[in-house]
Design a protein around this motif. Structure first.
Motif, PDB file in Angstrom:
ATOM      1  N   VAL A 337       0.821  -1.210   0.000  1.00 23.96           N
ATOM      2  CA  VAL A 337       0.000   0.000   0.000  1.00 23.96           C
ATOM      3  C   VAL A 337       0.859   1.265   0.000  1.00 23.96           C
ATOM      4  CG1 VAL A 337      -1.815   1.258   1.243  1.00 23.96           C
ATOM      5  CG2 VAL A 337      -1.830  -1.241   1.216  1.00 23.96           C
ATOM      6  N   LEU A 338       2.047   1.195   0.606  1.00 27.44           N
ATOM      7  CA  LEU A 338       2.852   2.381   0.846  1.00 27.44           C
ATOM      8  C   LEU A 338       3.194   3.137  -0.431  1.00 27.44           C
ATOM      9  CD1 LEU A 338       4.452   4.200   2.758  1.00 27.44           C
ATOM     10  CD2 LEU A 338       6.366   2.596   2.551  1.00 27.44           C
ATOM     11  N   GLY A 339       3.649   2.433  -1.471  1.00 28.12           N
ATOM     12  CA  GLY A 339       4.056   3.115  -2.696  1.00 28.12           C
ATOM     13  C   GLY A 339       2.919   3.872  -3.348  1.00 28.12           C
ATOM     14  N   ALA A 340       1.754   3.219  -3.436  1.00 23.11           N
ATOM     15  CA  ALA A 340       0.598   3.869  -4.057  1.00 23.11           C
ATOM     16  C   ALA A 340       0.126   5.053  -3.228  1.00 23.11           C
ATOM     17  CB  ALA A 340      -0.532   2.854  -4.233  1.00 23.11           C
ATOM     18  N   ALA A 341       0.112   4.906  -1.894  1.00 14.45           N
ATOM     19  CA  ALA A 341      -0.336   6.005  -1.034  1.00 14.45           C
ATOM     20  C   ALA A 341       0.625   7.184  -1.104  1.00 14.45           C
ATOM     21  CB  ALA A 341      -0.483   5.512   0.407  1.00 14.45           C
ATOM     22  N   SER A 342       1.919   6.918  -1.255  1.00  9.18           N
ATOM     23  CA  SER A 342       2.894   8.004  -1.378  1.00  9.18           C
ATOM     24  C   SER A 342       2.673   8.793  -2.663  1.00  9.18           C
ATOM     25  CB  SER A 342       4.321   7.439  -1.345  1.00  9.18           C
ATOM     26  OG  SER A 342       4.587   6.816  -0.101  1.00  9.18           O
ATOM     27  N   VAL A 343       2.334   8.093  -3.751  1.00 12.92           N
ATOM     28  CA  VAL A 343       2.015   8.785  -5.002  1.00 12.92           C
ATOM     29  C   VAL A 343       0.759   9.634  -4.822  1.00 12.92           C
ATOM     30  CG1 VAL A 343       1.313   8.476  -7.400  1.00 12.92           C
ATOM     31  CG2 VAL A 343       3.153   7.067  -6.450  1.00 12.92           C
ATOM     32  N   ALA A 344      -0.249   9.068  -4.169  1.00 10.77           N
ATOM     33  CA  ALA A 344      -1.487   9.818  -3.937  1.00 10.77           C
ATOM     34  C   ALA A 344      -1.226  11.045  -3.075  1.00 10.77           C
ATOM     35  CB  ALA A 344      -2.532   8.913  -3.273  1.00 10.77           C
ATOM     36  N   LYS A 345      -0.354  10.904  -2.076  1.00 16.03           N
ATOM     37  CA  LYS A 345       0.009  12.043  -1.228  1.00 16.03           C
ATOM     38  C   LYS A 345       0.685  13.130  -2.052  1.00 16.03           C
ATOM     39  CE  LYS A 345       1.417  14.373   2.490  1.00 16.03           C
ATOM     40  NZ  LYS A 345       0.525  15.247   3.269  1.00 16.03           N
ATOM     41  N   HIS A 346       1.611  12.740  -2.917  1.00 16.32           N
ATOM     42  CA  HIS A 346       2.314  13.711  -3.751  1.00 16.32           C
ATOM     43  C   HIS A 346       1.333  14.456  -4.660  1.00 16.32           C
ATOM     44  CE1 HIS A 346       5.512  15.501  -6.138  1.00 16.32           C
ATOM     45  NE2 HIS A 346       4.879  15.096  -7.224  1.00 16.32           N
ATOM     46  N   LEU A 347       0.398  13.723  -5.245  1.00 20.17           N
ATOM     47  CA  LEU A 347      -0.578  14.361  -6.128  1.00 20.17           C
ATOM     48  C   LEU A 347      -1.562  15.229  -5.358  1.00 20.17           C
ATOM     49  CD1 LEU A 347      -1.358  11.381  -8.560  1.00 20.17           C
ATOM     50  CD2 LEU A 347       0.098  13.365  -8.988  1.00 20.17           C
ATOM     51  N   SER A 348      -1.764  14.910  -4.089  1.00 18.07           N
ATOM     52  CA  SER A 348      -2.722  15.660  -3.277  1.00 18.07           C
ATOM     53  C   SER A 348      -2.147  16.998  -2.824  1.00 18.07           C
ATOM     54  CB  SER A 348      -3.129  14.831  -2.061  1.00 18.07           C
ATOM     55  OG  SER A 348      -3.925  15.576  -1.175  1.00 18.07           O
ATOM     56  N   ASP A 349      -0.951  16.981  -2.212  1.00 19.25           N
ATOM     57  CA  ASP A 349      -0.391  18.232  -1.689  1.00 19.25           C
ATOM     58  C   ASP A 349       1.138  18.233  -1.646  1.00 19.25           C
ATOM     59  OD1 ASP A 349       0.076  16.489   0.356  1.00 19.25           O
ATOM     60  OD2 ASP A 349      -0.955  17.617   1.907  1.00 19.25           O
ATOM     61  N   TRP A 350       1.778  17.343  -2.390  1.00 26.02           N
ATOM     62  CA  TRP A 350       3.241  17.208  -2.455  1.00 26.02           C
ATOM     63  C   TRP A 350       3.798  16.648  -1.153  1.00 26.02           C
ATOM     64  CZ3 TRP A 350       6.113  21.488  -5.663  1.00 26.02           C
ATOM     65  CH2 TRP A 350       5.599  21.483  -6.969  1.00 26.02           C
ATOM     66  N   HIS A 351       3.633  17.349  -0.041  1.00 29.29           N
ATOM     67  CA  HIS A 351       4.110  16.859   1.252  1.00 29.29           C
ATOM     68  C   HIS A 351       3.503  17.720   2.345  1.00 29.29           C
ATOM     69  CE1 HIS A 351       6.843  20.313   1.571  1.00 29.29           C
ATOM     70  NE2 HIS A 351       7.208  20.066   0.314  1.00 29.29           N
ATOM     71  N   SER A 352       3.508  17.200   3.565  1.00 28.70           N
ATOM     72  CA  SER A 352       3.012  17.969   4.705  1.00 28.70           C
ATOM     73  C   SER A 352       4.001  19.076   5.045  1.00 28.70           C
ATOM     74  CB  SER A 352       2.805  17.038   5.905  1.00 28.70           C
ATOM     75  OG  SER A 352       1.774  16.103   5.636  1.00 28.70           O
ATOM     76  N   PRO A 353       3.542  20.141   5.733  1.00 26.08           N
ATOM     77  CA  PRO A 353       4.400  21.304   5.983  1.00 26.08           C
ATOM     78  C   PRO A 353       5.744  20.934   6.609  1.00 26.08           C
ATOM     79  CG  PRO A 353       2.147  21.777   6.621  1.00 26.08           C
ATOM     80  CD  PRO A 353       2.188  20.328   6.277  1.00 26.08           C
ATOM     81  N   THR A 354       6.817  21.304   5.932  1.00 28.77           N
ATOM     82  CA  THR A 354       8.155  20.902   6.358  1.00 28.77           C
ATOM     83  C   THR A 354       8.544  21.540   7.688  1.00 28.77           C
ATOM     84  OG1 THR A 354       8.740  20.728   4.030  1.00 28.77           O
ATOM     85  CG2 THR A 354      10.545  20.733   5.601  1.00 28.77           C
ATOM     86  N   LEU A 355       8.198  22.805   7.900  1.00 25.87           N
ATOM     87  CA  LEU A 355       8.536  23.459   9.155  1.00 25.87           C
ATOM     88  C   LEU A 355       7.943  22.710  10.348  1.00 25.87           C
ATOM     89  CD1 LEU A 355       8.188  27.268   8.352  1.00 25.87           C
ATOM     90  CD2 LEU A 355      10.278  26.037   8.930  1.00 25.87           C
ATOM     91  N   LEU A 356       6.670  22.312  10.245  1.00 27.14           N
ATOM     92  CA  LEU A 356       6.036  21.580  11.338  1.00 27.14           C
ATOM     93  C   LEU A 356       6.671  20.210  11.514  1.00 27.14           C
ATOM     94  CD1 LEU A 356       2.239  22.435  10.924  1.00 27.14           C
ATOM     95  CD2 LEU A 356       3.864  23.336  12.582  1.00 27.14           C
ATOM     96  N   GLN A 357       7.074  19.577  10.412  1.00 23.35           N
ATOM     97  CA  GLN A 357       7.721  18.270  10.525  1.00 23.35           C
ATOM     98  C   GLN A 357       9.049  18.376  11.259  1.00 23.35           C
ATOM     99  OE1 GLN A 357       7.546  15.344   7.258  1.00 23.35           O
ATOM    100  NE2 GLN A 357       6.578  16.942   6.045  1.00 23.35           N
ATOM    101  N   TRP A 358       9.876  19.371  10.913  1.00 17.37           N
ATOM    102  CA  TRP A 358      11.142  19.556  11.610  1.00 17.37           C
ATOM    103  C   TRP A 358      10.910  19.851  13.094  1.00 17.37           C
ATOM    104  CZ3 TRP A 358      13.134  22.738   6.973  1.00 17.37           C
ATOM    105  CH2 TRP A 358      14.036  21.972   6.212  1.00 17.37           C
ATOM    106  N   ALA A 359       9.931  20.711  13.369  1.00 16.02           N
ATOM    107  CA  ALA A 359       9.653  21.065  14.769  1.00 16.02           C
ATOM    108  C   ALA A 359       9.192  19.848  15.557  1.00 16.02           C
ATOM    109  CB  ALA A 359       8.605  22.176  14.822  1.00 16.02           C
ATOM    110  N   LEU A 360       8.298  19.052  14.984  1.00 18.09           N
ATOM    111  CA  LEU A 360       7.782  17.883  15.694  1.00 18.09           C
ATOM    112  C   LEU A 360       8.873  16.835  15.889  1.00 18.09           C
ATOM    113  CD1 LEU A 360       5.452  16.434  17.008  1.00 18.09           C
ATOM    114  CD2 LEU A 360       4.736  15.600  14.758  1.00 18.09           C
TER     115      LEU A 360
END
Length: 477
Positions: A337-360
């Motif tokens: 499932v992971l590969g397909a979901a990663s493609v769907a994530k990229h098409l949806s919004d590229w990635h989650s906010p990087t600043l929040l990811q680094w902070a978390l």
């Protein structure tokens, strides 16, 4: 505001200014409600007399395009919509699709539209009073510094490696999840994780099974993807696995803290669920939404840990543990499932906010998350104990608690004759927010009762609130 005005020559200046302002209003470049500069300021900027600007403003005001507010200034008047013309009556080819999406509004979406009660037992909400804002601010500053010196402009849809590594260590320790950073997909809250999994697994007409009662946004999400959603009843051991229909492709379950009733899925039922999923070739979504807080008995590992066939997609969130505004979640996904979901994530919004990811990532690595959970555990435990004590005491003629050992809500079933709908209405009149279990049922017979969250209500407020509930129940008896 800055106006782009150009005046030619020295004649007809007021008319030129009027025409350009009128054109800006008609085109929408000067939006309704926009405040125009004072006549003295605009005259100085344009190098004309104040009388010239005042004359242009006066003409626009006469035409009801401008309006003056005493003590505030001059504003562009909202335009009255033109009567619908023939072009606007053309039916959209997608009208039926739009209508179906509008019907997907959920029971949880409307809560924010109500004025909060003085005492609120809302579920799924935590108290901000316990959140370590100073430590989080430090982590955000670290993220800003990291961003400033980071050479990359593109980031992986799956999430930052350091955050995925931190999540893997945390959920292994807290929930017994067996995974590595490579198995994790970072999402914008648990809801996006559910959406991505459904997007790559669900097609119109396919069969999805989920608990009834259950989590309405998940049900609406599957229906929106065109699935046929089977409502599977629950008992005191959790989802009744034997009811899962043949041909099921996806199974959604909350085994550690059944939503909304609260009981955990028993060990035999967990093994039965995994066996049934293997028989069907179905993926199980394990929504572990608030089970980092456990109050009695030995810690129960996640269902994912028992999975030997790569069928469990484990979904978690930091929005409930930390702050709802954070909107960061994650999914531990089977390789298939992971590969397909990663493609769907990229098409949806590229990635989650990087600043929040680094902070978390920093927040977890420095131990702030575990300290926060330990601190909140004691607080939530005291609140839970107080509600249970009242349910076993003076509220027992009307309500009885469903056994639950985790999370930060519990359910109380109504005794025969109690009108829960009327109770919630009258309770709001005395500033107590109560929430019925009825909206969480789909096809199963409704079990009248209350979902009682204790994440957002202070301990000292519980007794005064429940005193008002008791008095209301006595009035109804």
């Amino acid at each position: 505001m800055e106006l782009h005005i150009r005046l030619d020559g020295r004649k007809g200046l007021a008319d030129q200014l009027y025409q350009q302002l009128r054109a800006g209003i008609d085109s929408g470049h000067l939006a309704a409600g926009t405040q125009l500069p004072p006549t003295r300021l605009l005259a100085a900027q344009l190098g004309v007399s104040r009388k010239t600007v005042a004359e242009a403003y006066s003409r626009l005001t006469y035409e009801n395009l401008l309006s003056g507010v005493v003590g505030r200034g001059t504003f562009i008047t909202p335009r009255v919509p033109l009567p619908s013309g023939e072009a606007r009556t053309v039916p959209l080819a997608a009208a039926a699709t739009l209508q179906r999406w509008q019907q997907r509004a959920t029971v949880l979406a409307g809560r924010g539209q109500e004025a909060p009660s003085r005492y609120d037992f809302v579920g799924g909400a935590s108290s901000k009073a316990q959140f370590p804002f100073d430590q989080w601010r430090s982590c955000l500053n670290y993220a800003l510094r990291r961003s400033q010196r980071h050479p990359e402009r593109q980031f992986a849809a799956q999430g930052l490696p350091e955050l995925r590594e931190a999540i893997a260590h945390h959920i292994a320790y807290a929930r017994g999840v067996h995974c590595s950073a490579a198995d994790i997909l970072v999402s914008n809250g648990a809801q996006q994780a559910l959406d991505l999994i459904a997007r790559v697994l669900v097609e119109p007409g396919c069969q999805v099974a989920m608990e009834d009662p259950g989590y309405p946004p998940a049900r609406q999400l599957f229906l929106a993807q065109g699935a046929k959603v089977q409502s599977v009843p629950v008992d005191d051991q959790g989802m009744c696995v034997s009811h899962i229909a043949d041909g099921t492709r996806l199974i959604y379950v909350t085994p550690s803290h059944q939503f909304p009733l609260g009981m955990p899925m028993s060990e035999p039922r967990r093994h039965a669920l995994l066996a049934r999923a293997a028989e069907l070739g179905a993926v199980i979504i394990e929504d572990d939404y608030d089970c980092e807080f456990r109050y009695q008995g030995p810690p129960a590992d996640a269902l994912q840990r028992l999975d030997r066939h790569g069928l469990v997609a484990y979904v978690g969130t930091f929005s409930k543990t930390l702050l709802p505004e954070l909107r960061l979640g994650y999914a531990v996904l089977p390789p298939a499932v992971l590969g397909a979901a990663s493609v769907a994530k990229h098409l949806s919004d590229w990635h989650s906010p990087t600043l929040l990811q680094w902070a978390l990532a920093r927040f977890i690595a420095e131990g702030h998350l575990n300290k926060h959970i330990r601190r909140c555990h004691d607080i939530y435990s005291a609140r839970r104990a107080r509600i249970l004590a009242r349910l076993d005491d003076d509220l027992s003629p009307w309500l009885s608690a469903v056994p639950a050992s985790a999370g930060f809500h519990l359910s109380a079933l109504a005794q025969p004759g109690v009108d829960i709908g009327l109770l919630t209405k009258l309770a709001r009149n005395v500033q107590v927010g109560l929430y019925s279990l009825a909206p969480f049922f789909s096809q199963a017979p409704v079990r009248p009762g209350l979902l009682m969250g204790f994440g957002a209500i202070e301990l000292l407020d519980i007794d005064p609130a429940l005193d008002r509930v008791r008095d209301t129940l006595q009035m109804l008896s």
